[in-house]
Write a protein that holds these residues in place. Structure first.
Motif, PDB file in Angstrom:
ATOM      1  N   THR A  26       0.780  -1.235   0.000  1.00 56.42           N
ATOM      2  CA  THR A  26       0.000   0.000   0.000  1.00 56.42           C
ATOM      3  C   THR A  26       0.812   1.286   0.000  1.00 56.42           C
ATOM      4  OG1 THR A  26      -0.204  -0.099   2.397  1.00 56.42           O
ATOM      5  CG2 THR A  26      -1.984  -1.090   1.101  1.00 56.42           C
ATOM      6  N   ASP A  27       2.118   1.235   0.050  1.00 50.95           N
ATOM      7  CA  ASP A  27       2.938   2.432   0.001  1.00 50.95           C
ATOM      8  C   ASP A  27       2.640   3.206  -1.296  1.00 50.95           C
ATOM      9  OD1 ASP A  27       5.669   3.647  -1.115  1.00 50.95           O
ATOM     10  OD2 ASP A  27       5.711   3.732   1.084  1.00 50.95           O
ATOM     11  N   LYS A  28       2.232   4.473  -1.144  1.00 52.03           N
ATOM     12  CA  LYS A  28       1.816   5.287  -2.297  1.00 52.03           C
ATOM     13  C   LYS A  28       2.933   5.436  -3.334  1.00 52.03           C
ATOM     14  CE  LYS A  28      -0.065   9.716  -3.625  1.00 52.03           C
ATOM     15  NZ  LYS A  28       0.258  11.075  -3.603  1.00 52.03           N
ATOM     16  N   MET A  29       4.154   5.727  -2.885  1.00 57.05           N
ATOM     17  CA  MET A  29       5.280   5.901  -3.813  1.00 57.05           C
ATOM     18  C   MET A  29       5.574   4.594  -4.567  1.00 57.05           C
ATOM     19  SD  MET A  29       6.329   9.070  -3.677  1.00 57.05           S
ATOM     20  CE  MET A  29       8.012   9.131  -4.211  1.00 57.05           C
ATOM     21  N   TRP A  30       5.444   3.463  -3.879  1.00 56.94           N
ATOM     22  CA  TRP A  30       5.668   2.172  -4.523  1.00 56.94           C
ATOM     23  C   TRP A  30       4.615   1.936  -5.602  1.00 56.94           C
ATOM     24  CZ3 TRP A  30       9.093  -1.145  -5.759  1.00 56.94           C
ATOM     25  CH2 TRP A  30       8.756  -2.427  -6.140  1.00 56.94           C
ATOM     26  N   GLN A  31       3.378   2.228  -5.324  1.00 53.08           N
ATOM     27  CA  GLN A  31       2.317   2.054  -6.313  1.00 53.08           C
ATOM     28  C   GLN A  31       2.538   2.969  -7.520  1.00 53.08           C
ATOM     29  OE1 GLN A  31      -0.073  -0.273  -6.609  1.00 53.08           O
ATOM     30  NE2 GLN A  31       0.940  -1.210  -4.855  1.00 53.08           N
ATOM     31  N   GLU A  32       3.008   4.187  -7.284  1.00 54.31           N
ATOM     32  CA  GLU A  32       3.319   5.084  -8.390  1.00 54.31           C
ATOM     33  C   GLU A  32       4.459   4.525  -9.236  1.00 54.31           C
ATOM     34  OE1 GLU A  32       3.998   9.076  -6.951  1.00 54.31           O
ATOM     35  OE2 GLU A  32       1.991   9.152  -6.032  1.00 54.31           O
ATOM     36  N   TYR A  33       5.478   3.971  -8.577  1.00 53.85           N
ATOM     37  CA  TYR A  33       6.597   3.361  -9.302  1.00 53.85           C
ATOM     38  C   TYR A  33       6.090   2.218 -10.185  1.00 53.85           C
ATOM     39  CZ  TYR A  33      10.755   0.657 -10.353  1.00 53.85           C
ATOM     40  OH  TYR A  33      11.736  -0.034 -11.023  1.00 53.85           O
ATOM     41  N   LEU A  34       5.272   1.326  -9.628  1.00 51.01           N
ATOM     42  CA  LEU A  34       4.756   0.191 -10.390  1.00 51.01           C
ATOM     43  C   LEU A  34       3.997   0.653 -11.626  1.00 51.01           C
ATOM     44  CD1 LEU A  34       3.489  -2.153  -7.521  1.00 51.01           C
ATOM     45  CD2 LEU A  34       5.586  -2.397  -8.876  1.00 51.01           C
ATOM     46  N   GLN A  35       3.193   1.677 -11.466  1.00 51.66           N
ATOM     47  CA  GLN A  35       2.430   2.195 -12.604  1.00 51.66           C
ATOM     48  C   GLN A  35       3.336   2.888 -13.611  1.00 51.66           C
ATOM     49  OE1 GLN A  35      -0.631   4.590 -10.760  1.00 51.66           O
ATOM     50  NE2 GLN A  35      -2.086   2.883 -10.860  1.00 51.66           N
ATOM     51  N   MET A  36       4.256   3.700 -13.127  1.00 53.67           N
ATOM     52  CA  MET A  36       5.155   4.443 -14.012  1.00 53.67           C
ATOM     53  C   MET A  36       6.002   3.490 -14.857  1.00 53.67           C
ATOM     54  SD  MET A  36       8.057   7.237 -12.915  1.00 53.67           S
ATOM     55  CE  MET A  36       8.950   6.064 -11.916  1.00 53.67           C
ATOM     56  N   LYS A  37       6.475   2.410 -14.249  1.00 56.49           N
ATOM     57  CA  LYS A  37       7.357   1.465 -14.939  1.00 56.49           C
ATOM     58  C   LYS A  37       6.591   0.321 -15.594  1.00 56.49           C
ATOM     59  CE  LYS A  37      11.230   3.463 -13.788  1.00 56.49           C
ATOM     60  NZ  LYS A  37      12.270   3.882 -14.678  1.00 56.49           N
ATOM     61  N   ASN A  38       5.262   0.309 -15.452  1.00 53.78           N
ATOM     62  CA  ASN A  38       4.425  -0.734 -16.046  1.00 53.78           C
ATOM     63  C   ASN A  38       4.877  -2.130 -15.615  1.00 53.78           C
ATOM     64  OD1 ASN A  38       2.257  -1.603 -17.601  1.00 53.78           O
ATOM     65  ND2 ASN A  38       3.523  -1.813 -19.439  1.00 53.78           N
ATOM     66  N   GLU A  39       5.056  -2.299 -14.321  1.00 60.69           N
ATOM     67  CA  GLU A  39       5.532  -3.564 -13.760  1.00 60.69           C
ATOM     68  C   GLU A  39       4.425  -4.615 -13.756  1.00 60.69           C
ATOM     69  OE1 GLU A  39       8.671  -4.363 -12.665  1.00 60.69           O
ATOM     70  OE2 GLU A  39       9.388  -2.398 -13.273  1.00 60.69           O
ATOM     71  N   SER A  40       4.817  -5.879 -13.918  1.00 52.81           N
ATOM     72  CA  SER A  40       3.808  -6.935 -14.029  1.00 52.81           C
ATOM     73  C   SER A  40       4.010  -8.104 -13.065  1.00 52.81           C
ATOM     74  CB  SER A  40       3.797  -7.477 -15.466  1.00 52.81           C
ATOM     75  OG  SER A  40       5.037  -8.089 -15.767  1.00 52.81           O
ATOM     76  N   HIS A  41       4.985  -8.045 -12.195  1.00 53.46           N
ATOM     77  CA  HIS A  41       5.232  -9.166 -11.284  1.00 53.46           C
ATOM     78  C   HIS A  41       4.459  -8.982  -9.978  1.00 53.46           C
ATOM     79  CE1 HIS A  41       8.241 -11.008 -13.844  1.00 53.46           C
ATOM     80  NE2 HIS A  41       8.597  -9.773 -14.139  1.00 53.46           N
ATOM     81  N   SER A  42       4.329 -10.065  -9.241  1.00 54.94           N
ATOM     82  CA  SER A  42       3.528  -9.994  -8.019  1.00 54.94           C
ATOM     83  C   SER A  42       4.356  -9.733  -6.769  1.00 54.94           C
ATOM     84  CB  SER A  42       2.713 -11.277  -7.846  1.00 54.94           C
ATOM     85  OG  SER A  42       3.583 -12.385  -7.770  1.00 54.94           O
ATOM     86  N   ASN A  43       5.692  -9.964  -6.829  1.00 54.42           N
ATOM     87  CA  ASN A  43       6.506  -9.720  -5.639  1.00 54.42           C
ATOM     88  C   ASN A  43       7.890  -9.217  -6.022  1.00 54.42           C
ATOM     89  OD1 ASN A  43       8.184 -12.099  -6.119  1.00 54.42           O
ATOM     90  ND2 ASN A  43       6.358 -13.232  -5.587  1.00 54.42           N
TER      91      ASN A  43
END
Length: 186
Positions: A26-43
Motif C-alpha cells: 500500500t505504500d503510495k510511492m511504490w504504487q506510483e513506481y509500479l504504474q510508471m514502470k508498467n511492472e507486471s510481477h507480483s513480488n
C-alpha cells in the motif's frame, strides 16, 4: 517482461532495510513506481533507505532495463559502484567471459544486509569504500566500469555526476556506464 529476481531475507541495519513488496503493497510511492514502470510481477525484493521516500533498488523490470548497458557490455574485469541488492551479481555470475568483479560499496549497513546472502564466487571482491573518493591500487585496470550509485548524484545533475566519475576513473577504464544511461557513442 524481463527481470532478475533476487531472494534476500528481510532485515534492518542502520537506515537500510531489505523488504519484500508485492504489487499490492500500500505504500503510495511504490504504487506510483509500479504504474510508471508498467511492472507486471507480483513480488519484489527492495532496498529501502529511511532517508529516501522510494526504494533505492528493487528487482523490477524497470531496474533491469536501467542496467541494460551493463548487460550488453559486461566482459573481462568489471568494477561496480554500488552493491544494491546484489542483482548485478545474479547476472554477472553466469555471464560469459567475466574474469573478475570488484564491487565498491559505501554503506556497511548495505553490506551487512546483502553480501552474506547474494550470489558470488571467487571472482567477486567487495571493498567497503566511497566510490567517489576511493583510489584504486596502482596498476589497476578494468574492461568495464558500472556506476549505480546514489551519492553526489543526489546533489549534482546526472550529467555532472557522470562527468565527475569519468574524470576520476578514465585512467583505469575506457568503457564506463551509468545506471539508466545509454552507452557513449565512440
Amino acid at each position: 517482461m524481463t527481470r532478475i529476481a533476487v531472494n534476500l531475507p528481510t532485515g534492518v541495519s542502520g537506515n537500510f532495510e531489505i523488504a519484500h513488496y508485492t504489487n499490492t503493497t500500500t505504500d503510495k510511492m511504490w504504487q506510483e513506481y509500479l504504474q510508471m514502470k508498467n511492472e507486471s510481477h507480483s513480488n519484489y525484493c527492495v532496498l529501502l533507505d529511511s532517508n529516501c521516500p522510494m526504494p533505492i533498488m528493487q528487482d523490477s523490470e524497470g531496474e533491469y532495463r536501467e542496467h541494460q548497458w551493463l548487460w550488453d557490455f559486461a566482459t573481462g574485469d568489471v568494477l561496480i559502484g554500488g552493491l544494491g541488492i546484489g542483482m548485478v551479481n545474479e547476472f554477472l555470475i553466469n555471464a560469459p567471459n567475466i574474469n573478475s568483479v570488484t564491487i565498491i560499496e559505501n554503506s556497511q549497513d548495505v553490506i551487512d544486509l546483502v553480501w552474506p546472502h547474494c550470489v558470488k564466487d571467487n571472482r567477486f571482491t567487495l571493498i567497503q569504500a566511497d566510490i567517489e573518493t576511493w583510489i584504486p591500487p596502482q596498476g589497476s585496470q578494468w574492461d568495464i566500469m558500472w556506476f549505480d550509485t546514489w551519492t553526489s548524484a543526489n546533489s549534482l545533475g546526472l550529467t555532472e555526476y557522470e562527468t565527475l566519475m569519468r574524470n576520476r576513473y578514465s585512467n583505469y577504464c575506457d568503457n564506463i556506464g551509468f545506471w539508466g544511461s545509454l552507452p557513449p557513442s565512440n
